[in-house]
Write a protein that holds these residues in place. Structure first.
Motif, PDB file in Angstrom:
ATOM      1  N   ILE A 166      -3.552  -1.246   5.053  1.00 41.10           N
ATOM      2  CA  ILE A 166      -3.497  -0.837   3.637  1.00 41.10           C
ATOM      3  C   ILE A 166      -4.854  -1.004   2.949  1.00 41.10           C
ATOM      4  O   ILE A 166      -4.985  -0.718   1.765  1.00 41.10           O
ATOM      5  N   LYS A 167      -5.849  -1.503   3.687  1.00 39.33           N
ATOM      6  CA  LYS A 167      -7.209  -1.696   3.150  1.00 39.33           C
ATOM      7  C   LYS A 167      -7.198  -2.558   1.895  1.00 39.33           C
ATOM      8  O   LYS A 167      -8.000  -2.369   0.978  1.00 39.33           O
ATOM      9  N   MET A 213       4.878   4.672   5.719  1.00 38.82           N
ATOM     10  CA  MET A 213       4.350   4.314   7.031  1.00 38.82           C
ATOM     11  C   MET A 213       4.731   2.881   7.354  1.00 38.82           C
ATOM     12  O   MET A 213       4.722   2.022   6.488  1.00 38.82           O
ATOM     13  N   LEU A 214       5.073   2.631   8.613  1.00 41.82           N
ATOM     14  CA  LEU A 214       5.410   1.280   9.012  1.00 41.82           C
ATOM     15  C   LEU A 214       4.194   0.662   9.696  1.00 41.82           C
ATOM     16  O   LEU A 214       3.628   1.236  10.615  1.00 41.82           O
ATOM     17  N   SER A 215       3.788  -0.497   9.220  1.00 46.64           N
ATOM     18  CA  SER A 215       2.590  -1.133   9.783  1.00 46.64           C
ATOM     19  C   SER A 215       2.903  -1.819  11.106  1.00 46.64           C
ATOM     20  O   SER A 215       4.021  -2.258  11.341  1.00 46.64           O
ATOM     21  N   GLU A 262       7.866  -0.655   4.416  1.00 45.70           N
ATOM     22  CA  GLU A 262       6.882   0.412   4.544  1.00 45.70           C
ATOM     23  C   GLU A 262       5.677   0.157   3.640  1.00 45.70           C
ATOM     24  O   GLU A 262       5.811  -0.389   2.558  1.00 45.70           O
ATOM     25  N   THR A 263       4.522   0.592   4.123  1.00 43.31           N
ATOM     26  CA  THR A 263       3.345   0.451   3.281  1.00 43.31           C
ATOM     27  C   THR A 263       3.317   1.626   2.311  1.00 43.31           C
ATOM     28  O   THR A 263       3.851   2.690   2.591  1.00 43.31           O
ATOM     29  N   THR A 265       6.561  -6.933  -3.292  1.00 45.16           N
ATOM     30  CA  THR A 265       7.415  -8.100  -3.084  1.00 45.16           C
ATOM     31  C   THR A 265       7.568  -8.429  -1.605  1.00 45.16           C
ATOM     32  O   THR A 265       7.540  -9.598  -1.222  1.00 45.16           O
ATOM     33  N   TYR A 266       7.698  -7.401  -0.777  1.00 48.95           N
ATOM     34  CA  TYR A 266       7.839  -7.638   0.666  1.00 48.95           C
ATOM     35  C   TYR A 266       6.631  -8.397   1.200  1.00 48.95           C
ATOM     36  O   TYR A 266       6.763  -9.445   1.838  1.00 48.95           O
TER      37      TYR A 266
END
Lengths: 277, 551
Positions: A60-61, A1-3, A123-124, A68-69
């Protein structure tokens, strides 16, 4: 998923680049006002990045430092934060900091750009059981806050060494060497307690909770200690031994290279408990 | 303060040992003599690095020595101070701290790069990766177990002694400094002072303005004659003392680690309800070391992320059995252990119990395609292929086979991704120690065969793998000591760097209508800057501009 955060990171990256050019033109054309604009744009980029981090944290809670990202994004944010704190401390003479601001802006731009490169995924993803702990947020974020200030000290120490050489060759440094030296010391002094708190203390507590041993001489831990000792050396040499300027600047440069190695290099080159990706 | 180089005349920063322009060594005009022990110390020191005595600001000691006195030789020092004092001075000297810190840093770096015991690769591998020369160096200096080597421990011992002496001496100085109230300056000079003007105002107005500024900047000050002087955050002078004390406490905690122990227990889901008693003289495995209670593993479970090959978490319910009674039950998970009588139990791993796997292997004759039978075996068991002298050993099972950098590995996934059986074939009836060849068979890819030239084909028909739950336990009596050490150190560090003590003297000079604002010794660039800011605020206050902003 892209935040949704990514959108704001993009705004931030444009802001930092713009800020770099504003500082640059301000110095070239000797327009102080452009420098103020540079600081304001830097602040806007900083706010956008903070919003992005906040959104991602909600997505992502968990505080957004889980891979790393995210760590790189947070690192660049702290880096700008550290510079803004320094600018606040020297608010009476902020015009003289423009050159430092220029380097900070372009470095922060470079860091987000690196994070957005195909090397890392934006992505998360869900957390493995070992990382599901609020100590992750405390340990990583405090350590990076410390390192962000060390990064500023690195920039000013590096500039110091650069311009000191130029001065020796008869040139005129574009910024006071004494000021650079003072910023380096302040930045290390502000960052050091956070670095100790996050890297050593919170790290030890978390290790105790997760692995059952607060210290395991794992390569990452060991290099954390090495980095810490170099900054301990910096502070003692400076305060007790009167080492300032050039020699202090060299220690700050070496310390930061070690900090970077601990942050990124250890995971790629040495194996140990901290291999999570 | 700037100095002038006596060799080339260049302006150079105070405290330099060499001229940055011409490289000549400088006669250290900036050096002081300690009034307590007579040692040569850097200018602008607050404490003597030799004896720890406090150097009072504004005192007469700041007398520059005309000529650099050579450091007396060891024999001379022993003669003048006595052996005990000499040893104490040497062991507690910063001249010892710096090289010690450098060596410890380098040793730690070496220990970070070379894999350390017990993770050291075996001697052979070490020899091959480093070559004979470095291998001998590593073995001689114990570089594959740096942090437990005698020389590293000796270094740490020396470091502790150095730290203790430095700390005690510095603390003595700090207490002296804190006990003595700040004194007004005896000599009034404009050197190094920020200057503010109060021309056209009365002394009383100037005094009131100075009070205002100092109060706003949180100085606690006194007044004597025409001087206002005070300190801010004076207690944070104890910061370095606390930080050093914290490190000592941490080292003591580390030393207590010699009493630590740890162990590991595991079981699979066919053994639920199993009790691990304390280890006795007879029973040394499947028991708890150094415990006087038992632990029962009631159940364990795992959860996966939806649509993902990752575990979300795993949990184990443990019950403590003390004196035959169940006293405590808790569901532990990674990052949330159970602790009873100082021993903590940690969820360590969860996955397939590959060593207890069972599989049905079908054998087929390659030429004729005729089935030679199906064999139900456990890992480690063998069966004979009917009508031949060949034995097949089911040596390893994989649920998610993956060929990694260092050969085949199993990936821990919630569902089997690529089940595979690793088989070893033995010839004959005699010595079955050395396998003839090996083969591997995949459940998902039945027609993948490795050995096209061998007479048999193998198929993995059916399998069963129980789930394995691993729990480690440990006790370290030093942990709480280390924890308190860190707390002490952190209070000290935040105190010293965030609440830096400051001193200021405001000297009112009515004849000239000016105020001199002076700070303590050894002011940093920022410290000088603050004096300048106080001066400007003072002037603003006099003009009546500062009134609005808090007071």
């Amino acid at each position: 998923m892209l935040s949704n955060g990514v959108l704001f990171f993009n705004i931030a990256v444009i802001g930092y680049l713009l800020s770099f050019f504003l500082y640059l033109f301000s110095l070239i054309f000797k327009r102080v006002r452009l420098g103020r604009a540079g600081s304001i744009v830097l602040l806007i980029g900083f706010a956008a990045q903070m919003l992005g981090l906040l959104l991602r944290t909600i997505d992502i809670k968990m505080f957004s430092v889980t891979d790393t990202y995210e760590a790189l994004i947070f690192y660049s944010w702290v880096f700008v934060l550290a510079y803004l704190v320094i600018e606040l401390l020297y608010r009476g003479i902020w015009q003289r900091l423009r050159l430092v601001g220029m380097f900070i802006a372009i470095s922060a731009f470079g860091m987000i750009a690196a994070a957005a490169s195909p090397l890392f995924s934006a992505e998360t993803h869900p957390l493995i059981p070992a990382l599901q702990s609020y100590w992750l947020a405390l340990h990583v974020s405090c350590t990076i806050v410390g390192e962000g200030f060390f990064a500023v000290a690195f920039v000013t120490s590096f500039l110091f060494l650069l311009f000191e050489r130029r001065k020796q060759q008869g040139g005129d440094p574009p910024i006071s060497l004494e000021l650079l030296d003072d910023i380096s010391y302040k930045a290390v002094a502000i960052g050091f307690p956070f670095f100790t708190l996050g890297g050593l203390f919170f790290g030890a507590i978390w290790a105790k909770h997760a692995w059952g041993s607060y210290w395991s001489w794992d390569p990452k831990e060991t290099f954390m200690l090495v980095t810490w000792l170099v900054y301990v050396l910096y502070l003692h040499m400076r305060v007790r031994y009167g080492w300032r300027e050039r020699r202090a600047a060299w220690i700050a440069v070496i310390g930061f290279i070690l900090a970077l190695f601990t942050f990124a290099g250890v995971n790629f080159l040495l194996s140990g408990l901290h291999s999570y990706t | 303060m700037e100095l002038t180089c006596p060799h080339c005349g260049a302006k150079i920063p105070a405290g330099s040992k060499f001229c940055p322009q011409c490289g000549q060594r400088l006669t250290p005009e900036a050096e002081l003599t300690c009034p307590h022990c007579g040692a040569q110390i850097p200018a602008e020191s607050k404490f003597c690095p030799q004896c720890g005595g406090a150097l009072e600001e504004g005192a007469e000691l700041a007398k520059p020595k005309p000529k650099r006195a050579k450091r007396p030789g060891i024999r001379e020092q022993i003669k003048t101070k006595g052996f005990f004092n000499w040893a104490l001075d040497t062991l507690g000297s910063i001249r010892l701290t710096i090289p010690l810190l450098v060596i410890i840093t380098l040793a730690a770096a070496v220990g970070g790069i070379i894999p350390q015991a017990p993770h050291t690769p075996n001697a052979n591998l070490l020899y091959h990766s480093y070559g004979s020369f470095w291998y001998n160096i590593i073995k001689f200096f114990l570089l594959d177990d740096v942090f437990h080597s005698w020389w590293f421990l000796a270094l740490m011992g020396l470091f502790s002694i150095n730290l203790i002496i430095c700390m005690v001496r510095r603390l003595r100085g700090s207490i002296k400094l804190l006990a003595a109230p700040l004194q007004p300056l005896s000599r009034v000079s404009a050197e190094g002072a920020a200057v503010a003007s109060f021309q056209g105002r009365s002394l009383e107005e100037a005094r009131e303005a100075a009070r205002h500024v100092l109060r706003k900047r949180r100085f606690r000050f006194r007044e004597e004659g025409e001087q206002l002087f005070g300190e801010r955050w004076r207690w944070s002078r104890l910061g370095p003392d606390l930080a050093h004390l914290g490190i000592l406490i941490i080292l003591v905690g580390g030393l207590l680690g010699i009493f630590k122990f740890s162990g590991y227990i595991s079981l699979n889901d066919t053994e639920l309800g199993k009790v691990f008693p304390p280890c006795s003289a007879e029973q040394q495995t499947e028991c708890l070391k150094k415990a006087d209670f038992g632990i029962k593993v009631d159940s364990f479970r795992a959860e996966r992320y939806p649509d993902s090959m990752m575990y979300k978490g795993y949990w184990t319910t443990l019950t403590v059995i003390d004196n035959g009674k169940e006293v405590k039950t808790k569901e532990i998970r990674v990052n949330d252990p159970l602790t009873y009588r100082g021993i903590s139990f940690y969820q360590t791993n969860y996955g397939d119990d590959l060593n207890s796997a069972e599989a049905t292997i079908a054998v087929e004759d390659r030429k004729s395609g005729k089935s030679l039978g199906e064999f139900k075996v456990k890992v480690g068991e063998r069966f004979q292929i009917p009508g031949s002298e060949e034995w097949v050993e089911f040596s390893h099972f994989f649920t998610s086979f993956y060929y990694g950098k260092n050969g085949p590995i199993n990936i821990n996934t919630p569902e089997p991704q690529n089940p595979a059986a690793f088989l070893q074939l033995y010839q004959g009836t005699g010595d079955l120690a050395k396998p003839d060849y090996w083969d591997i068979t995949f459940a998902n890819f039945p027609e993948t065969h490795l050995n096209q030239d061998k007479p048999y084909k193998f198929y993995l028909k059916d399998y069963f793998v129980p789930k394995l739950d691993g729990i480690s336990y440990s006790r370290n009596p030093g942990y709480h000591v280390v924890w308190w050490g860190f707390v002490t150190m952190m209070i000290g560090l935040f105190g010293v760097f965030y609440l830096a003590p400051r001193r200021a003297w405001v000297l009112l000079d009515p004849p000239k209508g000016r105020a001199l604002i002076k700070g303590g010794q050894r002011l940093s660039w920022g410290g000088k800057h603050e004096l300048e800011r106080i001066a400007r605020e003072f002037e603003r206050e006099l003009k009546g501009e500062g009134k609005g902003k808090g007071g």
